[in-house]
Design a protein around this motif. Structure first.
Motif, PDB file in Angstrom:
ATOM      1  N   ARG A  19       0.792  -0.943   0.105  1.00  0.00           N
ATOM      2  CA  ARG A  19      -0.301   0.118   0.241  1.00  0.00           C
ATOM      3  C   ARG A  19       0.865   0.874   0.034  1.00  0.00           C
ATOM      4  O   ARG A  19       1.773   1.495   0.889  1.00  0.00           O
ATOM      5  CB  ARG A  19      -1.085  -0.507   1.549  1.00  0.00           C
ATOM      6  CG  ARG A  19      -2.248   1.018   0.928  1.00  0.00           C
ATOM      7  CD  ARG A  19      -2.966   1.545   2.753  1.00  0.00           C
ATOM      8  NE  ARG A  19      -3.927   1.953   2.037  1.00  0.00           N
ATOM      9  CZ  ARG A  19      -5.179   1.517   1.080  1.00  0.00           C
ATOM     10  NH1 ARG A  19      -5.503   0.514   1.511  1.00  0.00           N
ATOM     11  NH2 ARG A  19      -6.381   3.014   1.762  1.00  0.00           N
ATOM     12  N   LEU A  20       0.832   2.326  -1.139  1.00  0.00           N
ATOM     13  CA  LEU A  20       1.315   3.219  -1.468  1.00  0.00           C
ATOM     14  C   LEU A  20       0.442   4.218  -0.798  1.00  0.00           C
ATOM     15  O   LEU A  20      -0.782   4.042  -0.591  1.00  0.00           O
ATOM     16  CB  LEU A  20       1.743   3.853  -2.475  1.00  0.00           C
ATOM     17  CG  LEU A  20       2.583   2.234  -3.264  1.00  0.00           C
ATOM     18  CD1 LEU A  20       2.992   2.721  -4.720  1.00  0.00           C
ATOM     19  CD2 LEU A  20       4.015   2.148  -2.349  1.00  0.00           C
ATOM     20  N   SER A  21       1.086   4.939   0.142  1.00  0.00           N
ATOM     21  CA  SER A  21       0.276   6.648   0.237  1.00  0.00           C
ATOM     22  C   SER A  21       0.923   7.997   0.462  1.00  0.00           C
ATOM     23  O   SER A  21       2.044   7.633  -0.229  1.00  0.00           O
ATOM     24  CB  SER A  21      -0.161   6.320   1.828  1.00  0.00           C
ATOM     25  OG  SER A  21      -0.979   8.042   2.271  1.00  0.00           O
ATOM     26  N   ASP A  65      -7.975  -4.205 -12.085  1.00  0.00           N
ATOM     27  CA  ASP A  65      -8.432  -5.079 -11.361  1.00  0.00           C
ATOM     28  C   ASP A  65      -7.434  -5.495 -10.031  1.00  0.00           C
ATOM     29  O   ASP A  65      -8.143  -6.651  -9.017  1.00  0.00           O
ATOM     30  CB  ASP A  65      -9.154  -6.446 -12.094  1.00  0.00           C
ATOM     31  CG  ASP A  65     -10.131  -6.352 -13.015  1.00  0.00           C
ATOM     32  OD1 ASP A  65     -10.074  -6.687 -13.922  1.00  0.00           O
ATOM     33  OD2 ASP A  65     -11.256  -5.690 -12.240  1.00  0.00           O
ATOM     34  N   ARG A  66      -6.544  -5.137  -9.672  1.00  0.00           N
ATOM     35  CA  ARG A  66      -5.377  -5.682  -8.910  1.00  0.00           C
ATOM     36  C   ARG A  66      -4.842  -4.772  -7.960  1.00  0.00           C
ATOM     37  O   ARG A  66      -4.971  -4.617  -6.874  1.00  0.00           O
ATOM     38  CB  ARG A  66      -4.350  -5.992  -9.721  1.00  0.00           C
ATOM     39  CG  ARG A  66      -4.491  -6.873 -10.965  1.00  0.00           C
ATOM     40  CD  ARG A  66      -2.782  -7.354 -10.697  1.00  0.00           C
ATOM     41  NE  ARG A  66      -2.228  -6.536 -11.762  1.00  0.00           N
ATOM     42  CZ  ARG A  66      -1.364  -6.004 -11.956  1.00  0.00           C
ATOM     43  NH1 ARG A  66      -0.254  -6.932 -11.185  1.00  0.00           N
ATOM     44  NH2 ARG A  66      -0.581  -5.091 -12.292  1.00  0.00           N
ATOM     45  N   PHE A  67      -5.513  -3.386  -8.738  1.00  0.00           N
ATOM     46  CA  PHE A  67      -5.322  -1.738  -7.612  1.00  0.00           C
ATOM     47  C   PHE A  67      -5.759  -1.249  -7.615  1.00  0.00           C
ATOM     48  O   PHE A  67      -6.973  -0.957  -8.595  1.00  0.00           O
ATOM     49  CB  PHE A  67      -3.958  -0.599  -8.259  1.00  0.00           C
ATOM     50  CG  PHE A  67      -2.498  -1.879  -8.544  1.00  0.00           C
ATOM     51  CD1 PHE A  67      -2.000  -2.769  -8.752  1.00  0.00           C
ATOM     52  CD2 PHE A  67      -1.777  -1.132  -9.148  1.00  0.00           C
ATOM     53  CE1 PHE A  67      -0.831  -3.206  -8.970  1.00  0.00           C
ATOM     54  CE2 PHE A  67      -0.279  -1.300  -9.729  1.00  0.00           C
ATOM     55  CZ  PHE A  67       0.510  -2.129  -9.421  1.00  0.00           C
ATOM     56  N   LEU A  80      -2.551   4.045  -2.876  1.00  0.00           N
ATOM     57  CA  LEU A  80      -2.974   2.530  -3.794  1.00  0.00           C
ATOM     58  C   LEU A  80      -2.808   1.734  -3.133  1.00  0.00           C
ATOM     59  O   LEU A  80      -1.283   0.821  -2.894  1.00  0.00           O
ATOM     60  CB  LEU A  80      -1.982   3.372  -4.541  1.00  0.00           C
ATOM     61  CG  LEU A  80      -1.939   2.247  -6.193  1.00  0.00           C
ATOM     62  CD1 LEU A  80      -3.082   2.906  -7.044  1.00  0.00           C
ATOM     63  CD2 LEU A  80      -0.712   2.400  -6.352  1.00  0.00           C
ATOM     64  N   GLN A  81      -3.967   0.923  -3.411  1.00  0.00           N
ATOM     65  CA  GLN A  81      -3.485  -0.210  -2.363  1.00  0.00           C
ATOM     66  C   GLN A  81      -3.285  -1.399  -3.852  1.00  0.00           C
ATOM     67  O   GLN A  81      -4.422  -1.487  -4.915  1.00  0.00           O
ATOM     68  CB  GLN A  81      -4.774  -0.384  -1.734  1.00  0.00           C
ATOM     69  CG  GLN A  81      -4.615  -2.249  -1.268  1.00  0.00           C
ATOM     70  CD  GLN A  81      -3.742  -2.783  -0.589  1.00  0.00           C
ATOM     71  OE1 GLN A  81      -4.011  -1.533   0.569  1.00  0.00           O
ATOM     72  NE2 GLN A  81      -3.009  -4.016  -0.343  1.00  0.00           N
ATOM     73  N   MET A  82      -2.060  -2.080  -3.849  1.00  0.00           N
ATOM     74  CA  MET A  82      -1.423  -3.354  -4.870  1.00  0.00           C
ATOM     75  C   MET A  82      -1.543  -3.740  -4.584  1.00  0.00           C
ATOM     76  O   MET A  82      -0.761  -4.421  -3.563  1.00  0.00           O
ATOM     77  CB  MET A  82       0.158  -2.656  -5.109  1.00  0.00           C
ATOM     78  CG  MET A  82      -0.337  -1.120  -5.715  1.00  0.00           C
ATOM     79  SD  MET A  82       1.566  -0.373  -6.031  1.00  0.00           S
ATOM     80  CE  MET A  82       1.919  -0.876  -4.313  1.00  0.00           C
ATOM     81  N   ASN A  83      -2.145  -4.795  -4.732  1.00  0.00           N
ATOM     82  CA  ASN A  83      -2.603  -6.723  -4.917  1.00  0.00           C
ATOM     83  C   ASN A  83      -2.342  -7.853  -6.200  1.00  0.00           C
ATOM     84  O   ASN A  83      -2.056  -7.015  -7.195  1.00  0.00           O
ATOM     85  CB  ASN A  83      -4.426  -7.311  -4.430  1.00  0.00           C
ATOM     86  CG  ASN A  83      -3.968  -6.341  -3.019  1.00  0.00           C
ATOM     87  OD1 ASN A  83      -4.114  -5.840  -2.702  1.00  0.00           O
ATOM     88  ND2 ASN A  83      -6.098  -6.106  -3.646  1.00  0.00           N
TER      89      ASN A  83
END
Length: 121
Positions: A19-21, A65-67, A80-83
């Motif tokens: 997760r980026l902030s 569908d991933r971020f 930015l939630q990155m899966n």
């Protein structure tokens, strides 16, 4: 003085999450949009995701569908939630904001210093 302060990033294995902030600090009238760009070694910078004040977020096709990008309640923070991260997501990620600092009507682009995301086993 307006500054974009980023946090997050680091090393993660393929399939993992990060997760980026980013927070905008300083004196300004408001923010029109916030987002994230990235630049991988030897490649051009690309827009990853961006979100306005009242608009739906936009994503580059490779991260859909991933971020997930989101703004905080105060609207001066963007996450930015990155899966399901892939090695090809490895890049320096920079926060971006269009900020109304000098005029309440006109926005100016600002950039963070960037944070490295490395996806590797």
């Amino acid at each position: 003085q307006v500054e974009l302060v980023e946090s997050g990033g680091g090393l993660v294995q393929p399939g993992g999450s990060l997760r980026l902030s980013c927070a905008a600090t300083g004196m300004f009238f408001g923010i029109n949009a916030m987002g994230w760009y990235r630049q991988a070694p030897g490649k051009q910078r690309e827009l990853v995701a961006i979100i306005g004040n009242d608009s739906s977020p936009d994503y580059v096709d490779s991260v859909k569908d991933r971020f997930t990008i989101s703004r905080g309640n105060t609207k001066n923070v963007v996450d930015l939630q990155m899966n399901s991260l892939k090695p090809e997501d490895t890049a320096v990620y920079s926060c971006y904001a269009e900020i109304r600092r000098i005029s309440p009507l006109r926005g100016t682009s600002y950039w963070g210093k960037g944070t490295l995301v490395t996806v590797s086993s």
